[in-house]
Design a protein around this motif. Structure first.
Motif, PDB file in Angstrom:
ATOM      1  N   SER A 158     -63.366 -37.834 -24.467  1.00 49.02           N
ATOM      2  CA  SER A 158     -63.792 -38.885 -25.394  1.00 49.02           C
ATOM      3  C   SER A 158     -64.449 -38.275 -26.632  1.00 49.02           C
ATOM      4  O   SER A 158     -64.227 -38.726 -27.759  1.00 49.02           O
ATOM      5  CB  SER A 158     -64.773 -39.848 -24.717  1.00 49.02           C
ATOM      6  OG  SER A 158     -64.165 -40.472 -23.623  1.00 49.02           O
ATOM      7  N   ASP A 159     -65.261 -37.244 -26.407  1.00 50.21           N
ATOM      8  CA  ASP A 159     -65.936 -36.533 -27.489  1.00 50.21           C
ATOM      9  C   ASP A 159     -64.913 -35.916 -28.448  1.00 50.21           C
ATOM     10  O   ASP A 159     -65.023 -36.048 -29.672  1.00 50.21           O
ATOM     11  CB  ASP A 159     -66.827 -35.443 -26.879  1.00 50.21           C
ATOM     12  CG  ASP A 159     -67.901 -34.936 -27.830  1.00 50.21           C
ATOM     13  OD1 ASP A 159     -68.283 -35.682 -28.761  1.00 50.21           O
ATOM     14  OD2 ASP A 159     -68.377 -33.804 -27.621  1.00 50.21           O
ATOM     15  N   LEU A 172     -62.968 -38.710 -30.370  1.00 47.28           N
ATOM     16  CA  LEU A 172     -63.777 -39.283 -31.448  1.00 47.28           C
ATOM     17  C   LEU A 172     -63.900 -38.283 -32.606  1.00 47.28           C
ATOM     18  O   LEU A 172     -63.825 -38.670 -33.776  1.00 47.28           O
ATOM     19  CB  LEU A 172     -65.162 -39.682 -30.926  1.00 47.28           C
ATOM     20  CG  LEU A 172     -66.101 -40.361 -31.922  1.00 47.28           C
ATOM     21  CD1 LEU A 172     -65.468 -41.610 -32.536  1.00 47.28           C
ATOM     22  CD2 LEU A 172     -67.438 -40.709 -31.262  1.00 47.28           C
ATOM     23  N   PHE A 212     -60.678 -38.309 -34.525  1.00 47.59           N
ATOM     24  CA  PHE A 212     -60.553 -39.564 -35.278  1.00 47.59           C
ATOM     25  C   PHE A 212     -61.369 -39.496 -36.573  1.00 47.59           C
ATOM     26  O   PHE A 212     -60.865 -39.784 -37.659  1.00 47.59           O
ATOM     27  CB  PHE A 212     -61.018 -40.744 -34.422  1.00 47.59           C
ATOM     28  CG  PHE A 212     -61.046 -42.043 -35.177  1.00 47.59           C
ATOM     29  CD1 PHE A 212     -59.870 -42.745 -35.423  1.00 47.59           C
ATOM     30  CD2 PHE A 212     -62.245 -42.565 -35.653  1.00 47.59           C
ATOM     31  CE1 PHE A 212     -59.888 -43.947 -36.137  1.00 47.59           C
ATOM     32  CE2 PHE A 212     -62.280 -43.752 -36.369  1.00 47.59           C
ATOM     33  CZ  PHE A 212     -61.097 -44.443 -36.607  1.00 47.59           C
ATOM     34  N   ILE A 213     -62.651 -39.092 -36.447  1.00 51.88           N
ATOM     35  CA  ILE A 213     -63.532 -39.013 -37.626  1.00 51.88           C
ATOM     36  C   ILE A 213     -63.041 -37.939 -38.594  1.00 51.88           C
ATOM     37  O   ILE A 213     -62.938 -38.167 -39.796  1.00 51.88           O
ATOM     38  CB  ILE A 213     -64.999 -38.731 -37.200  1.00 51.88           C
ATOM     39  CG1 ILE A 213     -65.560 -39.937 -36.448  1.00 51.88           C
ATOM     40  CG2 ILE A 213     -65.868 -38.414 -38.421  1.00 51.88           C
ATOM     41  CD1 ILE A 213     -66.898 -39.681 -35.770  1.00 51.88           C
ATOM     42  N   PRO A 235     -69.070 -34.983 -32.038  1.00 53.97           N
ATOM     43  CA  PRO A 235     -70.127 -36.017 -32.075  1.00 53.97           C
ATOM     44  C   PRO A 235     -71.294 -35.716 -31.134  1.00 53.97           C
ATOM     45  O   PRO A 235     -72.453 -35.948 -31.490  1.00 53.97           O
ATOM     46  CB  PRO A 235     -69.380 -37.289 -31.647  1.00 53.97           C
ATOM     47  CG  PRO A 235     -67.976 -37.058 -32.111  1.00 53.97           C
ATOM     48  CD  PRO A 235     -67.734 -35.582 -31.890  1.00 53.97           C
TER      49      PRO A 235
END
Length: 195
Positions: A11-12, A15, A18-19, A162
């Protein structure tokens, strides 16, 4: 069966990608400078002006406490956690390198957990948030925006996950609270803190 740790790591990474993938020529410039420590010197000069304006001679002690806060957060982040955890930055992770958009600042050092930029920004934010009088609420919001911008830029620029930034923010918050608590005990009853 996938462990919770593996799930969080995926997930990290997702994300982060994505960013980091949502970039443009305009924001590339903004985020590059947001991560540059020297760029913020005028901002720090403005903060210094307000400290002197509000606290006069007592501002020397506040500036000393700020220096201790940033040193503490930086040493915990870079000197202790990064060297202990040794988690590669995404910019040094072989499987991610082809997917990452790096700023012209480059890939940074080898290890990224936790973010020193985030730790130092949130350390300063929290200490000043606690020390500034309530009449300077607007300045507290400016500081919050600044800390978030600096931290976000580290992900955008491809050098931190993140979780690196969140971990750094936690280190900074705890450092700011710790130094403020000690500061308040030392200067208990000082009228300069009751503005």
């Amino acid at each position: 069966m996938e462990s919770l740790f593996d799930s969080l790591k995926k997930s990290d990474t997702a994300l982060f990608l994505f960013i980091n993938g949502k970039h443009s020529a305009f924001f590339d410039i903004i985020m590059y400078w947001a991560s540059d420590k020297l760029f913020w010197i005028p901002f720090y000069a403005v903060l210094l002006f307000f400290m002197i304006k509000i606290y006069k001679k007592f501002s020397v002690y506040i500036l000393l406490a700020i220096g201790i806060t940033i040193t503490l957060s930086d040493q915990i982040a870079s000197g202790l956690i990064k060297k202990t955890v040794m988690r590669l930055r995404p910019s040094h992770e072989p499987s991610l390198i082809p997917l990452i958009h790096l700023s012209k600042a480059g890939p940074g050092g080898m290890y990224g957990f936790v973010s020193s930029h985030s730790a130092n920004a949130f350390g300063l934010l929290i200490f000043l948030f606690l020390v500034l009088p309530s009449t300077y609420k607007w300045l507290k919001f400016v500081l919050l925006f600044w800390a978030i911008l600096v931290s976000y830029s580290r992900i955008y620029n491809g050098v931190h996950y993140p979780s690196d930034v969140i971990g750094g923010a936690i280190v900074g918050i705890l450092s700011g609270i710790t130094i403020w608590t000690i500061f308040k005990i030392i200067f208990k009853g000082n009228t300069s803190l009751n503005k």
